[in-house]
Design a protein around this motif. Structure first.
Motif, short mmCIF file in Angstrom:
data_model
loop_
_atom_site.label_atom_id
_atom_site.label_comp_id
_atom_site.label_asym_id
_atom_site.label_seq_id
_atom_site.Cartn_x
_atom_site.Cartn_y
_atom_site.Cartn_z
N ALA A 379 0.70 -1.18 -0.23
CA ALA A 379 -0.01 -0.02 0.00
C ALA A 379 0.65 1.29 -0.05
N SER A 380 2.10 1.29 0.65
CA SER A 380 2.88 2.41 0.68
C SER A 380 3.38 2.84 -0.73
N ALA A 381 3.53 1.84 -1.52
CA ALA A 381 3.88 2.09 -2.94
C ALA A 381 2.70 3.03 -3.67
N ALA A 382 1.73 3.04 -3.11
CA ALA A 382 0.64 4.03 -3.87
C ALA A 382 0.68 5.58 -3.61
N VAL A 383 0.23 6.11 -4.40
CA VAL A 383 0.21 7.80 -4.30
C VAL A 383 -0.41 8.17 -2.90
N ALA A 384 -0.01 9.19 -2.18
CA ALA A 384 -0.67 9.47 -1.16
C ALA A 384 -1.66 10.47 -1.27
N LEU A 385 -2.85 9.90 -0.58
CA LEU A 385 -4.24 10.73 -0.64
C LEU A 385 -4.45 11.57 0.65
N PRO A 386 -5.31 12.45 0.47
CA PRO A 386 -5.76 13.18 1.63
C PRO A 386 -6.76 12.24 2.42
N VAL A 387 -6.61 12.36 3.78
CA VAL A 387 -7.58 11.25 4.48
C VAL A 387 -9.18 11.55 3.99
N SER A 388 -9.43 12.94 3.74
CA SER A 388 -10.92 12.99 3.09
C SER A 388 -11.17 12.15 1.88
N ALA A 389 -10.22 11.62 1.18
CA ALA A 389 -10.49 10.99 -0.03
C ALA A 389 -10.56 9.41 0.20
N LEU A 390 -10.17 8.98 1.24
CA LEU A 390 -10.28 7.50 1.63
C LEU A 390 -11.64 6.84 1.31
N ARG A 391 -12.60 7.58 1.86
CA ARG A 391 -14.07 6.90 1.82
C ARG A 391 -14.35 6.77 0.28
N ALA A 392 -14.49 7.98 -0.26
CA ALA A 392 -14.77 7.56 -1.82
C ALA A 392 -14.19 6.80 -2.71
N ASN A 393 -12.68 6.50 -2.29
CA ASN A 393 -11.99 5.24 -3.24
C ASN A 393 -12.36 4.20 -2.66
N VAL A 394 -12.38 3.89 -1.65
CA VAL A 394 -13.03 2.68 -1.15
C VAL A 394 -14.35 2.25 -1.84
N VAL A 395 -15.32 3.32 -1.62
CA VAL A 395 -16.65 2.92 -2.34
C VAL A 395 -16.59 2.50 -3.57
N SER A 396 -15.56 3.62 -4.22
CA SER A 396 -15.54 3.21 -5.82
C SER A 396 -14.94 1.76 -6.14
N HIS A 397 -13.88 1.47 -5.38
CA HIS A 397 -13.36 0.15 -5.39
C HIS A 397 -14.34 -0.88 -5.63
#
Ligand code: SF4
Length: 415
Positions: A379-397
């Motif tokens: 996971a550390s190899a992925a681009v850093a996100l703002p914490v506020s973007a985590l939810r949307a990324n998980v939902v879309s995945h």
């Protein structure tokens, strides 16, 4: 160990087991010398948090007096031995205690042990997934029932490590001793992972000699629910400790339940649960109610959803963010999925979990890194996100995929 909220003092209960009386003492000491928080680790150890430099000597002396810590300074340098808590409880797990006692005697006396890394660890199990998932130098895995043989796996989890072969159960301690001696000859402080994947593996196998038969393919690990009333070779009441952490008051309730409704034995699991064997049948309801009221989870999570998070900020000085609230929020997005796991780590050290999770979030200096079906390093190899973007990324995945991805999730806006 130093941490964000003071010293962490780790207690290594023998074989991951405590008595109600010991737990009551630990709870008292945590309140008197620390900040009252007691944690379970993924090695079935206990941690007292928030201890100050002033109170530490008193805590150390009392732990020694209670037999919960060795009196000699390097007494804890011997390898950690984790004994599967399902020993003699599940029908598939033979009683492991006789072999554990033999191993313990060996580890306490063999000269070669002194050359091992102080992080060297051994898991003794009867093939449960619960213990098989723990990363260790050596897995000694007794086959169920009357087979009379044990499989030896080194350098990882039971199914992710290197299978050396199998031996008779009565030879397990001798095979371990020969392997340890061979490892010690290869150099001081080496771990099995340093040698098992290279040509030195042949030396390990040769050292066991006639005692070791070639690998025959490890049987899959077995698993079962642990929480609530469970019936097996011996019945027990099990419960999960949310994120492995609870207050001294809550642990005092556990000690009371174990003493008043059961024979007083507590078994800690590497998945941060506690099993109370032999709860009196007429008192099961009362025991469960007390544990629930104290904040413990006495039912399996719906769909087997697994939430794991380290202490995070502000408790840990190395953390780049808060972990447990985020784990709960992300977990709440996944109610319809069966058996998914969420791991949130405050930094790359990954204290709370070995290996991959369906959703892994790791904080770095630039934000949160998100991975699917991978571990903290992936996971550390992925681009850093703002914490506020985590939810949307998980939902879309999970809207786009019917199963967790194999590869790290690498896209997303940068922080
Ligand atoms: S993973 Fe990092 S932040 Fe979390 S407890 Fe370990 S050192 Fe602290």
């Amino acid at each position: 160990m130093e941490s964000g909220d003071g010293l962490i003092v780790r207690v290594r209960p023998r074989w991951g087991r405590l008595t109600a009386a010991s737990l009551r003492h630990i709870a008292r000491l945590a309140a008197q010398t620390g900040n009252g928080t007691i944690e379970l680790t993924r090695r079935a150890n206990v941690q007292i948090r928030g201890v100050s430099r002033q109170t530490w000597p008193r805590l150390r002396d009392e732990l020694i007096e209670l037999g919960l810590a060795p009196a000699v300074q390097d007494g804890e340098r011997r390898p950690a031995l984790l004994v599967c808590p399902l020993s003699g409880l599940d029908e598939r797990c033979p009683a492991l205690e006789p072999v554990a006692a033999e191993l313990e005697a060996l580890l306490g006396s063999a000269a070669a042990v002194r050359a091992l890394s102080h992080k060297f660890s051994i898991v003794l199990s009867g093939g449960s997934q619960l213990s098989g998932d723990v990363a260790a130098d050596v897995h000694l895995r007794l086959r169920p029932l009357l087979d009379g043989r044990a499989d030896i796996v080194v350098a990882g989890t039971a199914h992710g490590g290197v299978e050396l072969g199998s031996c008779r159960v009565c030879d397990v301690a001798r095979v371990l001793l020969r392997s340890i001696e061979a490892l010690a000859r290869m150099g001081e402080g080496r771990r099995m992972r340093d040698v098992a994947f290279g040509p030195e593996r042949r030396e390990l196998i040769a050292a066991a000699g006639e005692l070791l038969a070639p690998p025959s393919g490890l049987a899959p690990g077995w698993s079962r629910p642990l929480a609530g009333l469970q019936v097996g070779a011996q019945s027990w009441v099990g419960f999960a400790v949310p994120f492995g952490s609870a207050s001294s008051e809550a642990w005092s309730v556990v000690a009371d339940v174990a003493a008043e409704h059961a024979p007083g034995e507590l078994r800690l699991t590497p998945a941060r649960q506690v099993l109370l064997p032999g709860v009196v049948a007429s008192r099961v309801g009362c025991a469960l109610e007390c544990l629930q009221r104290a904040g413990f989870e006495t039912e399996e999570r719906p769909g087997g959803l697994e939430l794991v998070a380290c202490s995070g900020a502000p408790a840990c000085g190395s953390a780049h963010g808060e972990t447990r609230r985020v784990a709960r929020e992300i977990g709440a997005l996944l109610p319809l999925w069966s058996g998914l796991s969420v791991h949130v780590s405050g930094c790359e050290k990954s204290c709370a979990r070995d290996g991959a999770a369906d959703v892994t979030i790791v904080y770095g200096k630039r934000g949160a890194h998100l991975g699917f079906g991978t571990d903290v390093a992936g996971a550390s190899a992925a681009v850093a996100l703002p914490v506020s973007a985590l939810r949307a990324n998980v939902v879309s995945h999970f809207a786009d995929h019917t199963a967790p991805r194999e590869q790290p999730y690498g896209a997303g806006p940068s922080a």
